[in-house]
Design a protein around this motif. Structure first.
Motif, PDB file in Angstrom:
ATOM      1  N   ILE A   1       0.876  -1.050  -0.454  1.00 50.66           N
ATOM      2  CA  ILE A   1      -0.333  -0.064   0.326  1.00 50.66           C
ATOM      3  C   ILE A   1       1.106   1.171  -0.257  1.00 50.66           C
ATOM      4  O   ILE A   1       1.565   1.608   0.860  1.00 50.66           O
ATOM      5  CB  ILE A   1      -0.694  -0.413   1.030  1.00 50.66           C
ATOM      6  CG1 ILE A   1      -1.532  -0.862   1.445  1.00 50.66           C
ATOM      7  CG2 ILE A   1      -2.381   1.522   1.217  1.00 50.66           C
ATOM      8  CD1 ILE A   1      -2.716  -1.293   0.158  1.00 50.66           C
ATOM      9  N   GLU A   2       1.087   2.239  -0.938  1.00 56.42           N
ATOM     10  CA  GLU A   2       1.461   3.099  -0.947  1.00 56.42           C
ATOM     11  C   GLU A   2       0.514   4.564  -1.213  1.00 56.42           C
ATOM     12  O   GLU A   2      -0.370   4.033  -1.583  1.00 56.42           O
ATOM     13  CB  GLU A   2       2.910   3.196  -2.048  1.00 56.42           C
ATOM     14  CG  GLU A   2       1.894   3.355  -3.332  1.00 56.42           C
ATOM     15  CD  GLU A   2       2.412   3.664  -4.735  1.00 56.42           C
ATOM     16  OE1 GLU A   2       3.821   3.569  -4.652  1.00 56.42           O
ATOM     17  OE2 GLU A   2       2.228   3.667  -5.718  1.00 56.42           O
ATOM     18  N   GLY A   3       0.675   5.392  -1.153  1.00 55.59           N
ATOM     19  CA  GLY A   3       0.788   7.101  -1.145  1.00 55.59           C
ATOM     20  C   GLY A   3       0.879   7.225  -2.767  1.00 55.59           C
ATOM     21  O   GLY A   3       1.070   6.975  -3.217  1.00 55.59           O
ATOM     22  N   THR A   4      -0.440   8.631  -3.207  1.00 60.01           N
ATOM     23  CA  THR A   4      -0.432   8.974  -4.193  1.00 60.01           C
ATOM     24  C   THR A   4       0.878   9.902  -4.572  1.00 60.01           C
ATOM     25  O   THR A   4       1.048   9.831  -5.813  1.00 60.01           O
ATOM     26  CB  THR A   4      -1.423  10.047  -4.879  1.00 60.01           C
ATOM     27  OG1 THR A   4      -1.361  10.793  -3.342  1.00 60.01           O
ATOM     28  CG2 THR A   4      -3.070   8.951  -4.689  1.00 60.01           C
ATOM     29  N   LYS A   5       1.720   9.983  -3.053  1.00 56.97           N
ATOM     30  CA  LYS A   5       3.178  11.150  -3.889  1.00 56.97           C
ATOM     31  C   LYS A   5       4.301   9.950  -4.001  1.00 56.97           C
ATOM     32  O   LYS A   5       4.984  10.583  -4.647  1.00 56.97           O
ATOM     33  CB  LYS A   5       3.261  11.093  -2.198  1.00 56.97           C
ATOM     34  CG  LYS A   5       2.321  12.597  -1.535  1.00 56.97           C
ATOM     35  CD  LYS A   5       3.015  12.835  -0.907  1.00 56.97           C
ATOM     36  CE  LYS A   5       2.048  14.013   0.233  1.00 56.97           C
ATOM     37  NZ  LYS A   5       2.739  14.203   1.588  1.00 56.97           N
ATOM     38  N   ASP A   6       3.723   8.338  -3.758  1.00 55.86           N
ATOM     39  CA  ASP A   6       4.662   7.684  -4.477  1.00 55.86           C
ATOM     40  C   ASP A   6       4.527   7.349  -5.991  1.00 55.86           C
ATOM     41  O   ASP A   6       5.256   6.266  -5.984  1.00 55.86           O
ATOM     42  CB  ASP A   6       4.623   6.644  -3.383  1.00 55.86           C
ATOM     43  CG  ASP A   6       5.520   7.445  -2.308  1.00 55.86           C
ATOM     44  OD1 ASP A   6       6.130   7.636  -2.144  1.00 55.86           O
ATOM     45  OD2 ASP A   6       4.856   6.349  -1.063  1.00 55.86           O
ATOM     46  N   ARG A   7       3.358   6.997  -6.391  1.00 59.13           N
ATOM     47  CA  ARG A   7       2.677   7.183  -7.548  1.00 59.13           C
ATOM     48  C   ARG A   7       4.021   7.183  -8.852  1.00 59.13           C
ATOM     49  O   ARG A   7       3.757   6.837  -9.667  1.00 59.13           O
ATOM     50  CB  ARG A   7       1.320   7.578  -8.035  1.00 59.13           C
ATOM     51  CG  ARG A   7       0.234   6.923  -7.214  1.00 59.13           C
ATOM     52  CD  ARG A   7       0.405   5.606  -6.612  1.00 59.13           C
ATOM     53  NE  ARG A   7       0.522   4.752  -7.823  1.00 59.13           N
ATOM     54  CZ  ARG A   7      -0.413   4.571  -8.196  1.00 59.13           C
ATOM     55  NH1 ARG A   7      -1.718   4.958  -8.320  1.00 59.13           N
ATOM     56  NH2 ARG A   7      -0.632   3.285 -10.008  1.00 59.13           N
ATOM     57  N   SER A   8       4.757   8.332  -8.513  1.00 60.62           N
ATOM     58  CA  SER A   8       5.464   8.738  -9.895  1.00 60.62           C
ATOM     59  C   SER A   8       6.908   8.396  -9.459  1.00 60.62           C
ATOM     60  O   SER A   8       7.425   8.006 -10.599  1.00 60.62           O
ATOM     61  CB  SER A   8       6.529   9.928  -9.526  1.00 60.62           C
ATOM     62  OG  SER A   8       7.083   9.638  -8.433  1.00 60.62           O
ATOM     63  N   LYS A   9       7.080   6.568  -8.717  1.00 59.00           N
ATOM     64  CA  LYS A   9       7.618   6.125  -9.250  1.00 59.00           C
ATOM     65  C   LYS A   9       7.684   4.691  -9.695  1.00 59.00           C
ATOM     66  O   LYS A   9       8.794   3.777 -10.233  1.00 59.00           O
ATOM     67  CB  LYS A   9       8.149   4.917  -7.317  1.00 59.00           C
ATOM     68  CG  LYS A   9       8.758   6.137  -6.411  1.00 59.00           C
ATOM     69  CD  LYS A   9       8.905   5.773  -4.868  1.00 59.00           C
ATOM     70  CE  LYS A   9       9.037   6.462  -4.157  1.00 59.00           C
ATOM     71  NZ  LYS A   9       9.319   5.833  -2.645  1.00 59.00           N
ATOM     72  N   GLY A  10       6.424   4.680  -9.880  1.00 57.93           N
ATOM     73  CA  GLY A  10       6.280   3.451 -10.885  1.00 57.93           C
ATOM     74  C   GLY A  10       5.916   1.963 -10.592  1.00 57.93           C
ATOM     75  O   GLY A  10       6.942   1.420 -11.309  1.00 57.93           O
ATOM     76  N   ARG A  11       5.988   2.142  -9.709  1.00 57.54           N
ATOM     77  CA  ARG A  11       6.479   0.196  -8.706  1.00 57.54           C
ATOM     78  C   ARG A  11       4.880   0.069  -9.647  1.00 57.54           C
ATOM     79  O   ARG A  11       3.906   0.322  -9.055  1.00 57.54           O
ATOM     80  CB  ARG A  11       6.409   0.805  -7.646  1.00 57.54           C
ATOM     81  CG  ARG A  11       7.454   0.884  -6.730  1.00 57.54           C
ATOM     82  CD  ARG A  11       8.328   1.137  -5.780  1.00 57.54           C
ATOM     83  NE  ARG A  11       6.688   1.953  -5.074  1.00 57.54           N
ATOM     84  CZ  ARG A  11       7.049   2.480  -3.447  1.00 57.54           C
ATOM     85  NH1 ARG A  11       8.084   1.963  -3.168  1.00 57.54           N
ATOM     86  NH2 ARG A  11       5.926   3.056  -2.582  1.00 57.54           N
ATOM     87  N   THR A  12       5.054  -1.345  -9.865  1.00 60.11           N
ATOM     88  CA  THR A  12       3.874  -1.732 -10.641  1.00 60.11           C
ATOM     89  C   THR A  12       3.787  -3.291  -9.292  1.00 60.11           C
ATOM     90  O   THR A  12       2.713  -3.910  -9.298  1.00 60.11           O
ATOM     91  CB  THR A  12       4.816  -3.042 -11.471  1.00 60.11           C
ATOM     92  OG1 THR A  12       5.792  -3.736 -10.849  1.00 60.11           O
ATOM     93  CG2 THR A  12       4.618  -2.537 -13.238  1.00 60.11           C
ATOM     94  N   ASN A  13       4.109  -3.226  -8.265  1.00 60.35           N
ATOM     95  CA  ASN A  13       3.672  -3.880  -7.630  1.00 60.35           C
ATOM     96  C   ASN A  13       3.145  -3.291  -5.977  1.00 60.35           C
ATOM     97  O   ASN A  13       3.162  -4.053  -4.985  1.00 60.35           O
ATOM     98  CB  ASN A  13       5.016  -4.711  -6.838  1.00 60.35           C
ATOM     99  CG  ASN A  13       6.602  -4.575  -6.906  1.00 60.35           C
ATOM    100  OD1 ASN A  13       6.349  -3.625  -6.792  1.00 60.35           O
ATOM    101  ND2 ASN A  13       7.094  -4.933  -5.193  1.00 60.35           N
ATOM    102  N   TYR A  14       2.679  -2.315  -6.073  1.00 57.39           N
ATOM    103  CA  TYR A  14       2.415  -1.462  -5.221  1.00 57.39           C
ATOM    104  C   TYR A  14       0.879  -0.583  -5.902  1.00 57.39           C
ATOM    105  O   TYR A  14       0.475  -0.273  -6.539  1.00 57.39           O
ATOM    106  CB  TYR A  14       3.102  -0.236  -4.887  1.00 57.39           C
ATOM    107  CG  TYR A  14       3.880  -0.823  -4.045  1.00 57.39           C
ATOM    108  CD1 TYR A  14       3.930   0.000  -2.022  1.00 57.39           C
ATOM    109  CD2 TYR A  14       5.268  -0.882  -4.355  1.00 57.39           C
ATOM    110  CE1 TYR A  14       4.984  -0.460  -1.715  1.00 57.39           C
ATOM    111  CE2 TYR A  14       6.225  -0.927  -3.026  1.00 57.39           C
ATOM    112  CZ  TYR A  14       5.654  -0.662  -1.707  1.00 57.39           C
ATOM    113  OH  TYR A  14       6.963  -1.370  -1.160  1.00 57.39           O
ATOM    114  N   MET A  15      -0.033  -0.801  -4.988  1.00 59.75           N
ATOM    115  CA  MET A  15      -1.565   0.085  -5.081  1.00 59.75           C
ATOM    116  C   MET A  15      -1.507   1.215  -3.740  1.00 59.75           C
ATOM    117  O   MET A  15      -1.105   0.816  -2.884  1.00 59.75           O
ATOM    118  CB  MET A  15      -3.004  -0.526  -5.197  1.00 59.75           C
ATOM    119  CG  MET A  15      -2.578  -1.826  -5.942  1.00 59.75           C
ATOM    120  SD  MET A  15      -3.995  -2.788  -6.669  1.00 59.75           S
ATOM    121  CE  MET A  15      -3.505  -3.900  -7.345  1.00 59.75           C
ATOM    122  N   THR A  16      -2.439   2.563  -4.392  1.00 56.17           N
ATOM    123  CA  THR A  16      -2.674   3.110  -2.847  1.00 56.17           C
ATOM    124  C   THR A  16      -4.104   2.014  -2.368  1.00 56.17           C
ATOM    125  O   THR A  16      -4.447   1.442  -3.194  1.00 56.17           O
ATOM    126  CB  THR A  16      -3.396   4.516  -3.755  1.00 56.17           C
ATOM    127  OG1 THR A  16      -5.183   4.067  -4.514  1.00 56.17           O
ATOM    128  CG2 THR A  16      -2.753   4.857  -4.914  1.00 56.17           C
TER     129      THR A  16
END
Length: 221
Positions: free
Chosen positions: A109-124
């Motif tokens: 589980i990540e935050g929208t702030k981390d979406r720029s990292k482009g990680r495919t194994n995370y969702m908000t």
């Protein structure tokens, strides 16, 4: 705030958490029966490398034992971005198995702030809730230990179309937005019912338990 029957669930060491009056989870669903199977108890546990931890699923099995006494339908979902087929094979080859009733998902589980990292194994959290069709449900316990991801993830929690009754979290370090984190918890009607240093790692990390209360509790405070 004090929970008169708070309980450390899962034993000792890293992984177990203090839960506010866990017997009340059983009481609530016994007193609010529903014919809809999607209205039952729901627990989210966000972890890292759970299959390689010293005591995997210690918390999840322990809370399952508590709520399972009186509830036939309590979903326990575990999220681990490092879970993969190789880890699963290594785990099962050692005569282990994923415990019955626990659903292990291969994303964190990540935050929208981390979406720029482009990680495919995370969702908000919002994406996760939507993906699992859990929108507008109550998450009775939201447990998170994700090695600092909490500081960017928390700002999305309260717009995710779920209500989290308890948030059990390990906080790592003291970033610049640590005050914002605690103010956000208060603004969304959460109180601290437990806190302690994680002495296993020298006390540099802190365990917190938050409980959501009615807005009236905060009036004139």
């Amino acid at each position: 705030f004090t929970c008169p029957h708070e309980l450390r669930v899962g034993g000792t060491g890293d992984g177990p958490k203090w839960v506010c009056d866990p017997h009340r989870i059983v009481e609530y669903y016994q007193n609010h029966p529903s014919n809809n199977e999607n209205d039952g108890c729901l627990i989210y546990s966000v972890d890292n490398h759970i299959l390689k931890s010293g005591n995997p699923f210690s918390f999840e099995l322990a809370i399952q034992g508590i709520v399972g006494v009186g509830l036939q339908n309590c979903e326990i979902h575990v999220f681990d971005p490092h879970y993969n087929k190789d880890d699963h094979m290594e785990y099962t080859n050692a005569n282990n198995e994923i415990p019955k009733g626990i659903i292990l998902h291969p994303w964190g589980i990540e935050g929208t702030k981390d979406r720029s990292k482009g990680r495919t194994n995370y969702m908000t959290l919002s994406e996760t809730v939507e993906h699992l069709n859990h929108e507008h449900r109550i998450i009775d316990i939201f447990k998170m230990d994700c090695e600092e991801c909490e500081w960017n993830a928390y700002s999305d929690w309260f717009s995710s179309k779920v209500e989290m009754r308890q948030i059990l979290i390990e906080l790592h370090g003291t970033p610049k937005n640590d005050v914002d984190f605690f103010e956000s918890m208060k603004d969304n009607n959460y109180v601290i019912f437990h806190k302690e240093a994680d002495t296993q790692y020298g006390g540099i990390w802190q365990e917190y338990g938050f409980l959501k209360l009615a807005p009236e509790f905060f009036e004139n405070r």
